[in-house]
Design a protein around this motif. Structure first.
Motif, PDB file in Angstrom:
ATOM      1  N   LYS A  40       4.430   6.279  -0.942  1.00 61.65           N
ATOM      2  CA  LYS A  40       5.114   6.507   0.336  1.00 61.65           C
ATOM      3  C   LYS A  40       6.322   5.598   0.526  1.00 61.65           C
ATOM      4  O   LYS A  40       6.985   5.653   1.542  1.00 61.65           O
ATOM      5  CB  LYS A  40       4.135   6.290   1.495  1.00 61.65           C
ATOM      6  CG  LYS A  40       2.954   7.256   1.471  1.00 61.65           C
ATOM      7  CD  LYS A  40       1.979   6.929   2.584  1.00 61.65           C
ATOM      8  CE  LYS A  40       0.769   7.870   2.535  1.00 61.65           C
ATOM      9  NZ  LYS A  40      -0.224   7.542   3.579  1.00 61.65           N
ATOM     10  N   GLU A  41       6.572   4.741  -0.458  1.00 53.88           N
ATOM     11  CA  GLU A  41       7.662   3.771  -0.328  1.00 53.88           C
ATOM     12  C   GLU A  41       8.483   3.738  -1.616  1.00 53.88           C
ATOM     13  O   GLU A  41       8.477   2.774  -2.357  1.00 53.88           O
ATOM     14  CB  GLU A  41       7.089   2.371  -0.054  1.00 53.88           C
ATOM     15  CG  GLU A  41       8.146   1.315   0.242  1.00 53.88           C
ATOM     16  CD  GLU A  41       7.543  -0.075   0.324  1.00 53.88           C
ATOM     17  OE1 GLU A  41       7.519  -0.754  -0.712  1.00 53.88           O
ATOM     18  OE2 GLU A  41       7.071  -0.463   1.403  1.00 53.88           O
ATOM     19  N   GLY A  42       9.118   4.828  -1.911  1.00 58.71           N
ATOM     20  CA  GLY A  42      10.004   4.871  -3.071  1.00 58.71           C
ATOM     21  C   GLY A  42       9.290   4.745  -4.396  1.00 58.71           C
ATOM     22  O   GLY A  42       9.892   4.390  -5.400  1.00 58.71           O
ATOM     23  N   TYR A  62       4.260   7.438  -7.502  1.00 62.64           N
ATOM     24  CA  TYR A  62       2.873   7.818  -7.528  1.00 62.64           C
ATOM     25  C   TYR A  62       2.402   8.395  -6.198  1.00 62.64           C
ATOM     26  O   TYR A  62       2.797   7.933  -5.131  1.00 62.64           O
ATOM     27  CB  TYR A  62       2.010   6.604  -7.913  1.00 62.64           C
ATOM     28  CG  TYR A  62       2.518   5.951  -9.160  1.00 62.64           C
ATOM     29  CD1 TYR A  62       3.143   4.713  -9.101  1.00 62.64           C
ATOM     30  CD2 TYR A  62       2.410   6.599 -10.377  1.00 62.64           C
ATOM     31  CE1 TYR A  62       3.640   4.133 -10.246  1.00 62.64           C
ATOM     32  CE2 TYR A  62       2.921   6.016 -11.525  1.00 62.64           C
ATOM     33  CZ  TYR A  62       3.531   4.790 -11.453  1.00 62.64           C
ATOM     34  OH  TYR A  62       4.029   4.215 -12.595  1.00 62.64           O
ATOM     35  N   LEU A  63       1.580   9.384  -6.288  1.00 66.37           N
ATOM     36  CA  LEU A  63       1.010  10.041  -5.114  1.00 66.37           C
ATOM     37  C   LEU A  63      -0.324   9.413  -4.780  1.00 66.37           C
ATOM     38  O   LEU A  63      -0.925   8.707  -5.594  1.00 66.37           O
ATOM     39  CB  LEU A  63       0.852  11.532  -5.401  1.00 66.37           C
ATOM     40  CG  LEU A  63       2.164  12.266  -5.729  1.00 66.37           C
ATOM     41  CD1 LEU A  63       1.838  13.706  -6.113  1.00 66.37           C
ATOM     42  CD2 LEU A  63       3.121  12.226  -4.553  1.00 66.37           C
ATOM     43  N   PRO A  64      -0.879   9.659  -3.592  1.00 67.60           N
ATOM     44  CA  PRO A  64      -2.173   9.092  -3.227  1.00 67.60           C
ATOM     45  C   PRO A  64      -3.273   9.497  -4.189  1.00 67.60           C
ATOM     46  O   PRO A  64      -3.292  10.620  -4.673  1.00 67.60           O
ATOM     47  CB  PRO A  64      -2.415   9.666  -1.817  1.00 67.60           C
ATOM     48  CG  PRO A  64      -1.059   9.986  -1.302  1.00 67.60           C
ATOM     49  CD  PRO A  64      -0.263  10.412  -2.490  1.00 67.60           C
ATOM     50  N   ALA A  65      -4.175   8.544  -4.464  1.00 69.80           N
ATOM     51  CA  ALA A  65      -5.300   8.832  -5.378  1.00 69.80           C
ATOM     52  C   ALA A  65      -6.383   9.570  -4.630  1.00 69.80           C
ATOM     53  O   ALA A  65      -6.490   9.472  -3.421  1.00 69.80           O
ATOM     54  CB  ALA A  65      -5.850   7.522  -5.922  1.00 69.80           C
ATOM     55  N   PHE A  85       0.835  -1.199   0.000  1.00 70.36           N
ATOM     56  CA  PHE A  85       0.000   0.000   0.000  1.00 70.36           C
ATOM     57  C   PHE A  85       0.869   1.247   0.000  1.00 70.36           C
ATOM     58  O   PHE A  85       0.542   2.256  -0.626  1.00 70.36           O
ATOM     59  CB  PHE A  85      -0.932  -0.004   1.214  1.00 70.36           C
ATOM     60  CG  PHE A  85      -2.030   1.017   1.122  1.00 70.36           C
ATOM     61  CD1 PHE A  85      -3.180   0.756   0.394  1.00 70.36           C
ATOM     62  CD2 PHE A  85      -1.908   2.252   1.752  1.00 70.36           C
ATOM     63  CE1 PHE A  85      -4.190   1.697   0.290  1.00 70.36           C
ATOM     64  CE2 PHE A  85      -2.921   3.199   1.657  1.00 70.36           C
ATOM     65  CZ  PHE A  85      -4.061   2.911   0.920  1.00 70.36           C
ATOM     66  N   ALA A  86       2.006   1.177   0.695  1.00 70.95           N
ATOM     67  CA  ALA A  86       2.914   2.325   0.736  1.00 70.95           C
ATOM     68  C   ALA A  86       3.465   2.632  -0.648  1.00 70.95           C
ATOM     69  O   ALA A  86       3.560   3.795  -1.055  1.00 70.95           O
ATOM     70  CB  ALA A  86       4.058   2.044   1.709  1.00 70.95           C
TER      71      ALA A  86
END
Length: 322
Positions: A314-316, A319-322, A308-309
């Motif tokens: 959030k984990e390299g 893509y940013l959060p949708a 999920f990160a």
């Protein structure tokens, strides 16, 4: 697959009933994870493993750390607490829903949250991703389309001063036409631009040299005749001239956009490629049965991983959060 005269399911109703047995779902997933029937450690590859039946996991005698593993380790299901029967049901639903299925509907159907449903669907789309190196050949159509909302349909708080295709994401499609005993199939790619170097790069990478390539009059396709038999149709004049047309891809674009606008409503550009993988999978496997599509989709779980990160950047990830 048969068990005590019980045939493998061919419909969703039969699948739900068949895999409601946890032991049967476990055995099926075991066959998917290790098709040869020989269980090996996903971390070191050793065959020196022992099964703990009470916990449904294995212990590797070769690994010094992280000795224990389950079917989920080394697959897209890794770190998921959901039972196998829920994953199987989700795979069946998305593989056979012609216009896709939303995360809200998955959540309601499986009794999970919308967030969990969304994460499940993204992982399943990864399993559907086709990494084949087999190129398209024969008669191939190449065309591009634009995905995204137009400014005139946006809320005034979000509307930007943009016209035409500005602000939308370009997508290129390559469609190999059907032949005797072989149905058409499609390859999709998200583009940064529709400039010549990027458009032609995809054609040359995914289409065999010497094939017949049919495009519209976009200037970016000019120059393909050095390696292909290039036919051009000018849509300002007509839409087909014998076999020179891109109508196969035009039909596919309408199916894709109906799925995105009707089911998913809004797709962020940085996740678009995942939805393209899903639609391309169903289109390319459309002649198969529901059970066949399900089996092909779920067989893609091995050797892939998506946290999920990483999915939300959030984990390299890129893509940013949708």
């Amino acid at each position: 697959m048969k068990e005590k005269n019980i045939e493998f399911p061919s419909t969703l109703h039969e699948a739900i009933k068949y895999f409601s047995d946890g032991d049967r779902a476990f055995e099926y997933m075991k066959c998917v994870r290790w098709p040869t029937g020989k269980v090996t450690c996903p971390r070191c590859g050793s065959e020196k493993v022992s099964f703990i039946s009470t916990r449904k996991l294995w212990t590797c005698s070769e690994c010094k750390t992280k000795k224990q593993f389950t079917i989920k380790v080394g697959t897209i299901l890794e770190d998921s607490a959901l039972p196998y029967e829920k994953w199987i049901c989700a795979f069946w639903l998305i593989a056979n829903a012609k216009n896709g299925i939303s995360s809200y509907e998955i959540g309601r159907s499986l009794g999970v949250t919308q967030r969990t449903g969304w994460f499940m669907l993204q992982r399943i789309r990864l399993a559907m991703q086709n990494g084949t190196i087999v190129k398209l050949g024969g008669e191939v159509e190449a065309d591009e389309s634009f995905i995204g909302g137009r400014s005139r349909f946006m809320h005034k708080a979000r509307k930007k001063k943009q016209t035409g295709w500005k602000g939308m994401t370009p997508v290129q499609g390559l469609l190999e036409r059907s032949t005797t005993g072989k149905h058409s199939k499609v390859k999709l790619k998200v583009l940064k631009t529709t400039r010549k170097h990027e458009v032609q790069k995809n054609v040359r990478e995914y289409v065999l040299k010497g094939s017949e390539v049919y495009t519209d009059s976009l200037r970016s396709y000019q120059g393909l005749n050095d390696e292909y038999v290039h036919g051009v149709i000018d849509h300002a004049v007509k839409y087909a001239d014998g076999k020179v047309h891109t109508n196969g891809l035009e039909n596919f674009w309408s199916l894709l956009k109906r799925t995105i606008k009707g089911t998913y409503v809004s797709v962020e550009p940085f996740h678009l490629f995942r939805y393209l993988d899903e639609q391309a999978f169903r289109f390319n496997e459309r002649k198969d049965t529901d059970a066949g599509r399900f089996a092909k989709a779920i067989s893609g779980i091995v050797g892939k991983s998506l946290t999920f990160a990483k999915l939300t950047g959030k984990e390299g990830g890129d893509y940013l959060p949708a």
